[in-house]
Design a protein around this motif. Structure first.
Motif, PDB file in Angstrom:
ATOM      1  N   GLY A  91      52.053 -95.507   2.122  1.00 31.68           N
ATOM      2  CA  GLY A  91      53.580 -95.515   2.185  1.00 31.68           C
ATOM      3  C   GLY A  91      54.169 -96.495   1.996  1.00 31.68           C
ATOM      4  N   ALA A  92      54.696 -96.729   2.098  1.00 32.51           N
ATOM      5  CA  ALA A  92      55.432 -98.046   1.648  1.00 32.51           C
ATOM      6  C   ALA A  92      54.597 -99.189   2.435  1.00 32.51           C
ATOM      7  CB  ALA A  92      57.834 -97.713   2.061  1.00 32.51           C
ATOM      8  N   PHE A  93      54.886 -99.895   3.721  1.00 33.06           N
ATOM      9  CA  PHE A  93      54.409-100.521   4.573  1.00 33.06           C
ATOM     10  C   PHE A  93      53.066-100.433   5.220  1.00 33.06           C
ATOM     11  CE2 PHE A  93      59.126-100.656   4.964  1.00 33.06           C
ATOM     12  CZ  PHE A  93      59.586-102.171   4.233  1.00 33.06           C
ATOM     13  N   GLN A  94      52.136 -99.299   4.665  1.00 35.14           N
ATOM     14  CA  GLN A  94      50.764 -99.158   4.946  1.00 35.14           C
ATOM     15  C   GLN A  94      50.306 -99.301   4.736  1.00 35.14           C
ATOM     16  OE1 GLN A  94      50.160 -94.696   4.121  1.00 35.14           O
ATOM     17  NE2 GLN A  94      48.150 -95.233   5.202  1.00 35.14           N
ATOM     18  N   LYS A  95      48.354-100.399   5.252  1.00 34.58           N
ATOM     19  CA  LYS A  95      47.806-101.221   5.055  1.00 34.58           C
ATOM     20  C   LYS A  95      46.654-100.131   4.387  1.00 34.58           C
ATOM     21  CE  LYS A  95      49.298-104.639   6.965  1.00 34.58           C
ATOM     22  NZ  LYS A  95      48.965-106.537   8.327  1.00 34.58           N
ATOM     23  N   PRO A  96      45.821-100.860   3.666  1.00 39.17           N
ATOM     24  CA  PRO A  96      44.133-100.179   2.984  1.00 39.17           C
ATOM     25  C   PRO A  96      43.930 -99.894   4.556  1.00 39.17           C
ATOM     26  CG  PRO A  96      45.039-102.289   1.594  1.00 39.17           C
ATOM     27  CD  PRO A  96      45.401-101.655   2.163  1.00 39.17           C
ATOM     28  N   LYS A  97      43.054 -99.203   4.077  1.00 39.73           N
ATOM     29  CA  LYS A  97      42.011 -98.871   5.382  1.00 39.73           C
ATOM     30  C   LYS A  97      40.650 -98.746   5.291  1.00 39.73           C
ATOM     31  CE  LYS A  97      45.620 -96.866   8.102  1.00 39.73           C
ATOM     32  NZ  LYS A  97      45.696 -95.504   9.485  1.00 39.73           N
ATOM     33  N   ALA A  98      39.476 -97.960   5.892  1.00 33.48           N
ATOM     34  CA  ALA A  98      38.183 -97.793   5.246  1.00 33.48           C
ATOM     35  C   ALA A  98      38.779 -96.147   3.795  1.00 33.48           C
ATOM     36  CB  ALA A  98      37.511 -97.239   6.348  1.00 33.48           C
ATOM     37  N   ALA A  99      39.086 -95.610   4.467  1.00 36.03           N
ATOM     38  CA  ALA A  99      38.998 -94.827   2.555  1.00 36.03           C
ATOM     39  C   ALA A  99      39.283 -95.290   1.660  1.00 36.03           C
ATOM     40  CB  ALA A  99      40.200 -93.505   3.508  1.00 36.03           C
ATOM     41  N   GLU A 100      40.144 -96.355   1.793  1.00 37.52           N
ATOM     42  CA  GLU A 100      40.837 -96.413   0.410  1.00 37.52           C
ATOM     43  C   GLU A 100      39.362 -98.106  -0.142  1.00 37.52           C
ATOM     44  OE1 GLU A 100      43.424 -94.624   1.610  1.00 37.52           O
ATOM     45  OE2 GLU A 100      43.378 -96.014   3.285  1.00 37.52           O
ATOM     46  N   TYR A 101      39.139 -98.558   1.395  1.00 35.84           N
ATOM     47  CA  TYR A 101      37.826 -99.259   0.109  1.00 35.84           C
ATOM     48  C   TYR A 101      36.803 -99.055   0.360  1.00 35.84           C
ATOM     49  CZ  TYR A 101      40.136-103.599   1.970  1.00 35.84           C
ATOM     50  OH  TYR A 101      41.151-104.834   1.982  1.00 35.84           O
ATOM     51  N   GLU A 102      36.365 -97.552   0.559  1.00 28.21           N
ATOM     52  CA  GLU A 102      35.539 -97.462  -0.250  1.00 28.21           C
ATOM     53  C   GLU A 102      35.438 -96.353  -1.704  1.00 28.21           C
ATOM     54  OE1 GLU A 102      33.101 -92.533   0.531  1.00 28.21           O
ATOM     55  OE2 GLU A 102      34.461 -93.571   2.382  1.00 28.21           O
ATOM     56  N   VAL A 103      37.180 -96.069  -1.260  1.00 33.10           N
ATOM     57  CA  VAL A 103      37.134 -95.986  -2.801  1.00 33.10           C
ATOM     58  C   VAL A 103      37.371 -96.554  -4.429  1.00 33.10           C
ATOM     59  CG1 VAL A 103      39.427 -95.251  -4.585  1.00 33.10           C
ATOM     60  CG2 VAL A 103      38.851 -94.254  -2.106  1.00 33.10           C
ATOM     61  N   ALA A 104      37.781 -98.045  -3.747  1.00 36.01           N
ATOM     62  CA  ALA A 104      37.906 -99.710  -3.997  1.00 36.01           C
ATOM     63  C   ALA A 104      36.065 -99.969  -4.498  1.00 36.01           C
ATOM     64  CB  ALA A 104      38.352-100.737  -3.520  1.00 36.01           C
ATOM     65  N   TRP A 105      35.238 -99.698  -3.338  1.00 40.17           N
ATOM     66  CA  TRP A 105      33.878-100.140  -3.638  1.00 40.17           C
ATOM     67  C   TRP A 105      33.249 -98.807  -4.905  1.00 40.17           C
ATOM     68  CZ3 TRP A 105      30.779-103.364  -2.955  1.00 40.17           C
ATOM     69  CH2 TRP A 105      30.668-104.410  -1.826  1.00 40.17           C
ATOM     70  N   GLU A 106      33.478 -97.612  -5.457  1.00 36.41           N
ATOM     71  CA  GLU A 106      33.511 -97.351  -5.894  1.00 36.41           C
ATOM     72  C   GLU A 106      33.336 -97.223  -7.342  1.00 36.41           C
ATOM     73  OE1 GLU A 106      34.108 -93.129  -4.604  1.00 36.41           O
ATOM     74  OE2 GLU A 106      33.180 -92.760  -3.269  1.00 36.41           O
ATOM     75  N   ALA A 107      34.807 -97.788  -6.941  1.00 40.98           N
ATOM     76  CA  ALA A 107      35.446 -98.163  -8.454  1.00 40.98           C
ATOM     77  C   ALA A 107      35.076 -99.574  -9.513  1.00 40.98           C
ATOM     78  CB  ALA A 107      36.344 -98.700  -8.439  1.00 40.98           C
TER      79      ALA A 107
END
Length: 259
Positions: free
Chosen positions: A107-123
């Motif tokens: 969302g417009a003001f939503q910050k990345p959470k654990a799920a997004e960091y997991e995606v980043a780590w996989e990348a």
């Protein structure tokens, strides 16, 4: 999902025509290599595909819909872009930089959470740059930064990934690594489009090629049907040979030599 390029043409404001009447399509699960000499318009073509530039002629359809009428967020969910030059704006760590690739799904003001960091780590792991994760994005080398940018686009999870000369800042070993990753991504269902000056990259990826010359002429199709020594002579003025190597099990492009 596919991308259809229909009668595409682009000219700069000064009237210089780069290309016109380009027609081709890009499918998920395929790799398209845009080959051509310096100044032919390869980067301009990618900029048109990502709507950084709006073409003066024709249209680009993403899954049948004109991208002229799509929101930028919707385009970002379909297309990820790795530019040739990356200028850092903030002193992120590499992991914090890569996680920004998840922004189109937040969302417009939503910050990345654990799920997004997991995606980043996989990348990051896919690019084999885990050792860089906590380092400053601004302080790593140009080649390392290029790999982090590709990781960011992987985290974005688009259907198509477009890369402008992704191997230009990399040594030979990392060039092969990146090409291998792009081939694997195509095998996983991504559509991959990259520009290059190197005909051997076309042969290594062994799929579709679009050849753009200095006169704006464009040839598109399977590389085995399009690439020839005659075509390469017209692009680069000679000195390049195509031949099949039994040892490598593939066709290769090599310089004749220098005098």
């Amino acid at each position: 999902m596919n991308i259809v390029v229909h009668n595409l043409g682009f000219s700069y404001p000064n009237g210089k025509k780069i290309f016109e009447n380009l027609n081709f399509s890009i499918s998920q699960g395929s790799t398209v290599t845009i080959l051509g000499p310096n100044g032919a318009g390869k980067s301009t073509l990618l900029a048109c595909l990502t709507r950084i530039y709006l073409p003066g002629q024709g249209d680009i359809l993403i899954d049948g819909k004109s991208y002229r009428h799509m929101k930028q967020r919707d385009i970002a969910n379909a297309i990820g872009f790795v530019p040739q030059t990356i200028v850092p704006s903030f002193d992120f760590s590499v992991i914090d930089y890569v996680v920004t690739g998840c922004a189109p799904r937040l969302g417009a003001f939503q910050k990345p959470k654990a799920a997004e960091y997991e995606v980043a780590w996989e990348a990051i792991q896919a690019m084999n740059i885990s050792h860089l994760a906590e380092q400053s994005f601004m302080r790593i080398s140009g080649g390392e930064r290029q790999q982090a940018v590709i990781a960011r686009v992987i985290a974005q999870k688009p259907a198509f990934i477009l890369l402008d000369e992704p191997t230009s800042h990399l040594d030979a070993g990392n060039q092969v690594k990146v090409l291998n990753i792009l081939k694997k991504m195509a095998n996983k269902g991504y559509g991959v489009v990259m520009t290059t000056h190197n005909p051997d990259h076309v042969l290594l990826l062994d799929d579709q090629v679009g050849v753009l010359d200095q006169q704006g002429r464009f040839a598109f199709g399977p590389n085995r049907e399009i690439l020839s020594e005659e075509l390469l002579f017209g692009l680069y003025g000679g000195g390049l040979r195509l031949f099949y190597s039994d040892d490598l099990g593939r066709q290769i492009c090599a310089l004749e030599g220098i005098s």
